[in-house]
Design a protein around this motif. Structure first.
Motif, PDB file in Angstrom:
ATOM      1  N   ASN A 174      16.806  -4.311  45.576  1.00  0.00           N
ATOM      2  CA  ASN A 174      17.276  -2.939  45.791  1.00  0.00           C
ATOM      3  C   ASN A 174      17.971  -2.797  47.132  1.00  0.00           C
ATOM      4  O   ASN A 174      17.527  -2.105  48.014  1.00  0.00           O
ATOM      5  N   ARG A 175      19.086  -3.462  47.238  1.00  0.00           N
ATOM      6  CA  ARG A 175      19.745  -3.487  48.550  1.00  0.00           C
ATOM      7  C   ARG A 175      20.601  -2.251  48.800  1.00  0.00           C
ATOM      8  O   ARG A 175      20.844  -1.881  49.936  1.00  0.00           O
ATOM      9  N   VAL A 176      21.082  -1.617  47.744  1.00  0.00           N
ATOM     10  CA  VAL A 176      21.921  -0.430  47.912  1.00  0.00           C
ATOM     11  C   VAL A 176      21.119   0.785  47.452  1.00  0.00           C
ATOM     12  O   VAL A 176      20.827   0.945  46.273  1.00  0.00           O
ATOM     13  N   ILE A 177      20.746   1.596  48.413  1.00  0.00           N
ATOM     14  CA  ILE A 177      19.846   2.709  48.107  1.00  0.00           C
ATOM     15  C   ILE A 177      20.503   4.047  48.426  1.00  0.00           C
ATOM     16  O   ILE A 177      21.060   4.235  49.508  1.00  0.00           O
ATOM     17  N   MET A 178      20.424   4.954  47.467  1.00  0.00           N
ATOM     18  CA  MET A 178      20.992   6.290  47.654  1.00  0.00           C
ATOM     19  C   MET A 178      19.842   7.269  47.887  1.00  0.00           C
ATOM     20  O   MET A 178      18.785   7.125  47.279  1.00  0.00           O
ATOM     21  N   VAL A 179      20.070   8.219  48.776  1.00  0.00           N
ATOM     22  CA  VAL A 179      19.054   9.250  49.011  1.00  0.00           C
ATOM     23  C   VAL A 179      19.628  10.578  48.536  1.00  0.00           C
ATOM     24  O   VAL A 179      20.723  10.971  48.941  1.00  0.00           O
ATOM     25  N   THR A 180      18.905  11.246  47.652  1.00  0.00           N
ATOM     26  CA  THR A 180      19.406  12.543  47.188  1.00  0.00           C
ATOM     27  C   THR A 180      18.252  13.530  46.993  1.00  0.00           C
ATOM     28  O   THR A 180      17.095  13.206  47.252  1.00  0.00           O
ATOM     29  N   SER A 181      18.600  14.727  46.543  1.00  0.00           N
ATOM     30  CA  SER A 181      17.582  15.744  46.248  1.00  0.00           C
ATOM     31  C   SER A 181      18.206  16.721  45.265  1.00  0.00           C
ATOM     32  O   SER A 181      19.377  16.566  44.897  1.00  0.00           O
ATOM     33  N   SER A 182      17.460  17.724  44.853  1.00  0.00           N
ATOM     34  CA  SER A 182      18.008  18.637  43.857  1.00  0.00           C
ATOM     35  C   SER A 182      19.041  19.596  44.450  1.00  0.00           C
ATOM     36  O   SER A 182      20.076  19.844  43.851  1.00  0.00           O
ATOM     37  N   ASN A 183      18.763  20.148  45.643  1.00  0.00           N
ATOM     38  CA  ASN A 183      19.673  21.145  46.208  1.00  0.00           C
ATOM     39  C   ASN A 183      19.992  20.867  47.675  1.00  0.00           C
ATOM     40  O   ASN A 183      19.461  19.923  48.254  1.00  0.00           O
ATOM     41  N   MET A 184      20.846  21.728  48.228  1.00  0.00           N
ATOM     42  CA  MET A 184      21.273  21.498  49.622  1.00  0.00           C
ATOM     43  C   MET A 184      20.173  21.853  50.632  1.00  0.00           C
ATOM     44  O   MET A 184      19.225  22.575  50.304  1.00  0.00           O
ATOM     45  N   ALA A 185      20.317  21.308  51.813  1.00  0.00           N
ATOM     46  CA  ALA A 185      19.446  21.607  52.972  1.00  0.00           C
ATOM     47  C   ALA A 185      17.982  21.231  52.771  1.00  0.00           C
ATOM     48  O   ALA A 185      17.108  21.766  53.443  1.00  0.00           O
ATOM     49  N   PRO A 229      23.671  17.076  46.784  1.00  0.00           N
ATOM     50  CA  PRO A 229      22.533  17.273  45.873  1.00  0.00           C
ATOM     51  C   PRO A 229      22.916  17.104  44.405  1.00  0.00           C
ATOM     52  O   PRO A 229      24.068  17.317  44.031  1.00  0.00           O
ATOM     53  N   VAL A 230      21.931  16.733  43.596  1.00  0.00           N
ATOM     54  CA  VAL A 230      22.189  16.442  42.172  1.00  0.00           C
ATOM     55  C   VAL A 230      22.572  17.707  41.389  1.00  0.00           C
ATOM     56  O   VAL A 230      23.441  17.655  40.514  1.00  0.00           O
ATOM     57  N   CYS A 231      21.944  18.834  41.695  1.00  0.00           N
ATOM     58  CA  CYS A 231      22.132  20.006  40.840  1.00  0.00           C
ATOM     59  C   CYS A 231      23.450  20.748  41.018  1.00  0.00           C
ATOM     60  O   CYS A 231      23.844  21.529  40.166  1.00  0.00           O
ATOM     61  N   SER A 232      24.163  20.523  42.126  1.00  0.00           N
ATOM     62  CA  SER A 232      25.374  21.322  42.314  1.00  0.00           C
ATOM     63  C   SER A 232      26.659  20.635  41.848  1.00  0.00           C
ATOM     64  O   SER A 232      27.544  21.287  41.308  1.00  0.00           O
ATOM     65  N   VAL A 233      26.776  19.323  42.068  1.00  0.00           N
ATOM     66  CA  VAL A 233      28.004  18.606  41.676  1.00  0.00           C
ATOM     67  C   VAL A 233      27.655  17.249  41.063  1.00  0.00           C
ATOM     68  O   VAL A 233      26.520  16.788  41.172  1.00  0.00           O
ATOM     69  N   ALA A 234      28.659  16.607  40.441  1.00  0.00           N
ATOM     70  CA  ALA A 234      28.400  15.354  39.705  1.00  0.00           C
ATOM     71  C   ALA A 234      28.265  14.124  40.606  1.00  0.00           C
ATOM     72  O   ALA A 234      27.836  13.057  40.153  1.00  0.00           O
ATOM     73  N   ASP A 235      28.625  14.248  41.881  1.00  0.00           N
ATOM     74  CA  ASP A 235      28.732  13.082  42.777  1.00  0.00           C
ATOM     75  C   ASP A 235      27.503  12.169  42.784  1.00  0.00           C
ATOM     76  O   ASP A 235      27.617  10.945  42.702  1.00  0.00           O
TER      77      ASP A 235
END
Ligand SMILES: Nc1ncnc2c1ncn2[C@@H]1O[C@H](COP(=O)(O)OP(=O)(O)O)[C@@H](O)[C@H]1O
Ligand SMILES: [Mg+2]
Length: 245
Positions: free
Chosen positions: A37-48, A157-163
């Motif tokens: 798992n060398r490439v790790i993305m950090v995300t959440s549902s919404n901003m801030a 964040p996952v919930c606002s845009v597809a990125d």
């Protein structure tokens, strides 16, 4: 940088918060991040909710343990990594994808850690999703994967845009940030389902912005971070108090 409140792992490495980031690093180590798992993305549902703060501190903690780390800004809508590290953002990822700039032309070193490299956003593009799903982006990820011990990617964040969903299916693993103050359970569930649909490998969740009491973890860490003499004196005092009781 010393007064940078967002980078507690640098400004106050003995704090309980910095220790928590080190524990996150250790937990990730046991998930075989060095190999699989060398490439790790950090995300959440919404901003801030704390994505950028989490990833920047994780990057510093990993750099402190002598890993070659690349922190890659893929929040091309509200980039903040350059602000946290107080570095120039005139050139970055968007220049690689839209102008064929090379990694060497856009990568910067963190002001404090030579083994922490950073690729900032560069000029904000009109079409972030297009950039993230381009072939050039995939190729760039493959290249950086081969050049660094670990790549950490910050996204919207996952919930606002597809990125985040676009990258979720490409990266090796995803860390999901949950804020004890902002995150709504239903949004978190929706975000996790969205990530699962694109085949993301969710490594785990990190709970942030938790208010700690003095009697909890914070007290525990300070106790063990004191020097031997103070600790001995405290033990003696504690024994005396217990006997008096
Ligand atoms: N662990 C934390 N404890 C306290 N405040 C935090 C924490 N993480 C983030 N914050 C604060 O929350 C706000 C949003 O943080 P940020 O990391 O930019 O979120 P995101 O990247 O999810 O939009 C900032 O003001 C930041 O200082
Ligand atoms: Mg952010």
């Amino acid at each position: 940088m010393k007064n940078n409140k967002s980078l507690i792992t640098y400004s106050d490495p003995k704090s309980s918060a910095a220790e928590a980031y080190r524990m996150l690093r250790t937990n990730l180590h046991y998930l075989n991040i060095d190999k699989e798992n060398r490439v790790i993305m950090v995300t959440s549902s919404n901003m801030a909710e704390g994505k950028t703060t989490t990833i920047c501190n994780l990057a510093v903690t990993m750099a402190q343990s002598n890993k070659d780390v690349l922190l890659l800004e893929c929040d091309l809508r509200k980039p903040r990594i350059h602000r946290v590290f107080n570095i120039d953002n005139s050139i970055g990822l968007t220049n690689v994808i839209t102008e064929n700039k090379t990694l060497d032309e856009v990568v910067k070193s963190s002001p404090e850690y030579s083994n922490l490299s950073i690729v900032t956003c560069g000029p904000i593009p009109p079409d972030p999703a297009e950039i993230l799903q381009s072939i050039s982006m995939r190729n760039f990820i493959e290249q950086i994967k081969s050049e660094f011990d670990i790549v950490l990617i910050d996204v919207p964040p996952v919930c606002s845009v597809a990125d985040a969903s676009i990258l979720g299916g490409i990266v090796d693993g995803v860390i999901f940030v949950i804020s004890s103050q902002e995150t709504n359970v239903e949004s978190a569930k929706t975000a996790v389902k969205t990530l699962e649909k694109v085949g993301a490998n969710i490594l785990g969740a990190v709970l942030v912005k938790v208010k700690l009491s003095r009697r909890g973890y914070y007290y525990y860490y300070n106790y063990y971070s004191e020097d031997e003499n103070t600790t001995k004196k405290k033990r003696k005092k504690h024994r005396k108090k217990t006997t008096d009781d």
